[in-house]
Write a protein that holds these residues in place. Structure first.
Motif, mmCIF file in Angstrom:
data_model
loop_
_atom_site.group_PDB
_atom_site.id
_atom_site.type_symbol
_atom_site.label_atom_id
_atom_site.label_comp_id
_atom_site.label_asym_id
_atom_site.label_seq_id
_atom_site.Cartn_x
_atom_site.Cartn_y
_atom_site.Cartn_z
ATOM 1 N N PHE A 29 0.813 -1.204 0.000
ATOM 2 C CA PHE A 29 0.000 0.000 0.000
ATOM 3 C C PHE A 29 0.852 1.262 0.000
ATOM 4 C CE2 PHE A 29 -2.416 3.191 2.518
ATOM 5 C CZ PHE A 29 -3.463 3.388 1.643
ATOM 6 N N GLY A 30 1.946 1.233 0.732
ATOM 7 C CA GLY A 30 2.803 2.395 0.866
ATOM 8 C C GLY A 30 3.509 2.810 -0.409
ATOM 9 N N ASP A 31 3.480 1.988 -1.438
ATOM 10 C CA ASP A 31 4.105 2.323 -2.714
ATOM 11 C C ASP A 31 3.215 3.175 -3.604
ATOM 12 O OD1 ASP A 31 5.777 -0.903 -3.193
ATOM 13 O OD2 ASP A 31 6.310 0.841 -1.977
ATOM 14 N N TYR A 32 1.950 3.309 -3.250
ATOM 15 C CA TYR A 32 0.983 3.943 -4.137
ATOM 16 C C TYR A 32 0.485 5.278 -3.624
ATOM 17 C CZ TYR A 32 0.743 -0.339 -6.833
ATOM 18 O OH TYR A 32 1.058 -1.419 -7.627
ATOM 19 N N ASN A 33 0.284 6.172 -4.569
ATOM 20 C CA ASN A 33 -0.463 7.391 -4.317
ATOM 21 C C ASN A 33 -1.944 7.044 -4.410
ATOM 22 O OD1 ASN A 33 1.980 9.296 -4.529
ATOM 23 N ND2 ASN A 33 2.033 8.126 -6.439
ATOM 24 N N MET A 34 -2.745 7.634 -3.538
ATOM 25 C CA MET A 34 -4.154 7.278 -3.457
ATOM 26 C C MET A 34 -5.034 8.478 -3.760
ATOM 27 S SD MET A 34 -3.948 4.087 -2.746
ATOM 28 C CE MET A 34 -5.691 3.762 -2.414
ATOM 29 N N ALA A 35 -6.242 8.191 -4.209
ATOM 30 C CA ALA A 35 -7.158 9.267 -4.556
ATOM 31 C C ALA A 35 -8.599 8.834 -4.382
ATOM 32 C CB ALA A 35 -6.926 9.725 -5.999
ATOM 33 N N TRP A 36 -9.471 9.834 -4.345
ATOM 34 C CA TRP A 36 -10.911 9.630 -4.398
ATOM 35 C C TRP A 36 -11.459 10.345 -5.630
ATOM 36 C CZ3 TRP A 36 -13.684 6.474 -1.223
ATOM 37 C CH2 TRP A 36 -13.071 6.073 -0.020
ATOM 38 N N PHE A 37 -12.310 9.648 -6.344
ATOM 39 C CA PHE A 37 -13.084 10.203 -7.434
ATOM 40 C C PHE A 37 -14.556 10.001 -7.123
ATOM 41 C CE2 PHE A 37 -8.994 9.712 -9.304
ATOM 42 C CZ PHE A 37 -8.920 10.545 -10.408
ATOM 43 N N ARG A 38 -15.420 10.688 -7.858
ATOM 44 C CA ARG A 38 -16.845 10.469 -7.690
ATOM 45 C C ARG A 38 -17.547 10.560 -9.030
ATOM 46 N NH1 ARG A 38 -18.955 15.982 -4.556
ATOM 47 N NH2 ARG A 38 -18.770 17.404 -6.362
ATOM 48 N N GLN A 39 -18.697 9.920 -9.114
ATOM 49 C CA GLN A 39 -19.474 9.925 -10.339
ATOM 50 C C GLN A 39 -20.954 10.010 -10.005
ATOM 51 O OE1 GLN A 39 -18.710 6.624 -13.010
ATOM 52 N NE2 GLN A 39 -19.373 7.837 -14.759
ATOM 53 N N ALA A 40 -21.578 11.095 -10.437
ATOM 54 C CA ALA A 40 -23.003 11.286 -10.271
ATOM 55 C C ALA A 40 -23.736 10.677 -11.462
ATOM 56 C CB ALA A 40 -23.328 12.772 -10.150
ATOM 57 N N PRO A 41 -25.014 10.343 -11.297
ATOM 58 C CA PRO A 41 -25.773 9.752 -12.408
ATOM 59 C C PRO A 41 -25.737 10.626 -13.650
ATOM 60 C CG PRO A 41 -26.992 9.534 -10.368
ATOM 61 C CD PRO A 41 -25.817 10.424 -10.068
ATOM 62 N N GLY A 42 -25.391 10.024 -14.783
ATOM 63 C CA GLY A 42 -25.363 10.739 -16.044
ATOM 64 C C GLY A 42 -24.176 11.658 -16.237
ATOM 65 N N LYS A 43 -23.225 11.660 -15.305
ATOM 66 C CA LYS A 43 -22.078 12.544 -15.399
ATOM 67 C C LYS A 43 -20.774 11.759 -15.449
ATOM 68 C CE LYS A 43 -24.137 16.555 -13.109
ATOM 69 N NZ LYS A 43 -23.958 17.572 -12.040
ATOM 70 N N GLU A 44 -19.733 12.438 -15.886
ATOM 71 C CA GLU A 44 -18.406 11.856 -15.988
ATOM 72 C C GLU A 44 -17.784 11.706 -14.603
ATOM 73 O OE1 GLU A 44 -16.115 13.630 -19.118
ATOM 74 O OE2 GLU A 44 -14.227 13.195 -18.089
ATOM 75 N N ARG A 45 -16.986 10.675 -14.434
ATOM 76 C CA ARG A 45 -16.269 10.500 -13.181
ATOM 77 C C ARG A 45 -15.276 11.651 -12.999
ATOM 78 N NH1 ARG A 45 -14.335 4.521 -11.612
ATOM 79 N NH2 ARG A 45 -16.527 4.307 -12.260
ATOM 80 N N GLU A 46 -15.301 12.285 -11.828
ATOM 81 C CA GLU A 46 -14.486 13.461 -11.600
ATOM 82 C C GLU A 46 -13.564 13.303 -10.396
ATOM 83 O OE1 GLU A 46 -16.749 16.957 -10.668
ATOM 84 O OE2 GLU A 46 -17.924 15.965 -9.109
ATOM 85 N N PHE A 47 -12.457 14.004 -10.458
ATOM 86 C CA PHE A 47 -11.463 13.993 -9.396
ATOM 87 C C PHE A 47 -11.976 14.709 -8.158
ATOM 88 C CE2 PHE A 47 -8.060 16.442 -7.325
ATOM 89 C CZ PHE A 47 -7.277 15.400 -6.863
ATOM 90 N N VAL A 48 -11.679 14.137 -6.997
ATOM 91 C CA VAL A 48 -12.047 14.741 -5.725
ATOM 92 C C VAL A 48 -10.808 15.147 -4.929
ATOM 93 C CG1 VAL A 48 -13.170 14.362 -3.497
ATOM 94 C CG2 VAL A 48 -14.239 13.514 -5.598
ATOM 95 N N ALA A 49 -9.926 14.191 -4.658
ATOM 96 C CA ALA A 49 -8.753 14.468 -3.832
ATOM 97 C C ALA A 49 -7.721 13.369 -4.009
ATOM 98 C CB ALA A 49 -9.136 14.573 -2.353
ATOM 99 N N THR A 50 -6.456 13.693 -3.752
ATOM 100 C CA THR A 50 -5.398 12.695 -3.784
ATOM 101 C C THR A 50 -4.410 12.953 -2.658
ATOM 102 O OG1 THR A 50 -3.752 11.569 -5.187
ATOM 103 C CG2 THR A 50 -3.924 13.968 -5.405
ATOM 104 N N ILE A 51 -3.711 11.911 -2.263
ATOM 105 C CA ILE A 51 -2.695 11.996 -1.223
ATOM 106 C C ILE A 51 -1.499 11.163 -1.652
ATOM 107 C CG2 ILE A 51 -3.732 10.103 0.104
ATOM 108 C CD1 ILE A 51 -2.835 11.664 2.661
ATOM 109 N N SER A 52 -0.291 11.691 -1.439
ATOM 110 C CA SER A 52 0.915 11.015 -1.884
ATOM 111 C C SER A 52 1.183 9.758 -1.068
ATOM 112 C CB SER A 52 2.114 11.957 -1.801
ATOM 113 O OG SER A 52 2.368 12.351 -0.462
#
Length: 123
Positions: A29-52
């Motif tokens: 797990f410690g080798d990867y940068n992590m992030a959250w994305f979100r996707q609302a109905p009918g919309k494109e998946r969008e970036f929310v946040a990331t952490i190194s």
């Protein structure tokens, strides 16, 4: 291969808070940068946040900065997203993702994804 599983979603009234969790297994797990994305109905998946990978750098979508907070605990192989001051427009499926690239907002650079957890905000 990295496996990611999200939890913590649910139904909340506007102005409320939720804490989303993502647990990782497989590769370190410690080798990867992590992030959250979100996707609302009918919309494109969008970036929310990331952490190194080391937790020393974070990046947020400008519209969300100040309301959402990303964090991680490498010992527990967990990444979190604290959602505060929720609005109906925050309603979406929230996805956890892992990338070898630091601080990226590009979906294509995240190679591993969880199944998502539903966040629904009522007015």
């Amino acid at each position: 291969q990295v496996q990611l599983v999200e939890s913590g979603g649910g139904l909340v009234q506007a102005g409320g808070s939720l804490r989303l969790s993502c647990v990782a297994s497989g590769r370190a797990f410690g080798d990867y940068n992590m992030a959250w994305f979100r996707q609302a109905p009918g919309k494109e998946r969008e970036f929310v946040a990331t952490i190194s990978w080391n937790g020393l750098s974070t990046r947020y979508a400008d519209s969300l900065k100040g309301r959402f907070t990303i964090s991680r605990d490498n010992a527990k192989k967990m990444v979190y997203l604290q959602l505060s001051g929720l609005k109906p427009e925050d309603t979406a499926v929230y996805y956890c993702a892992a990338s070898p690239v630091v601080n990226t907002t590009e979906r294509g650079l995240y190679h591993y994804w969880g199944q998502g957890t539903q966040v629904s905000v009522s007015s």
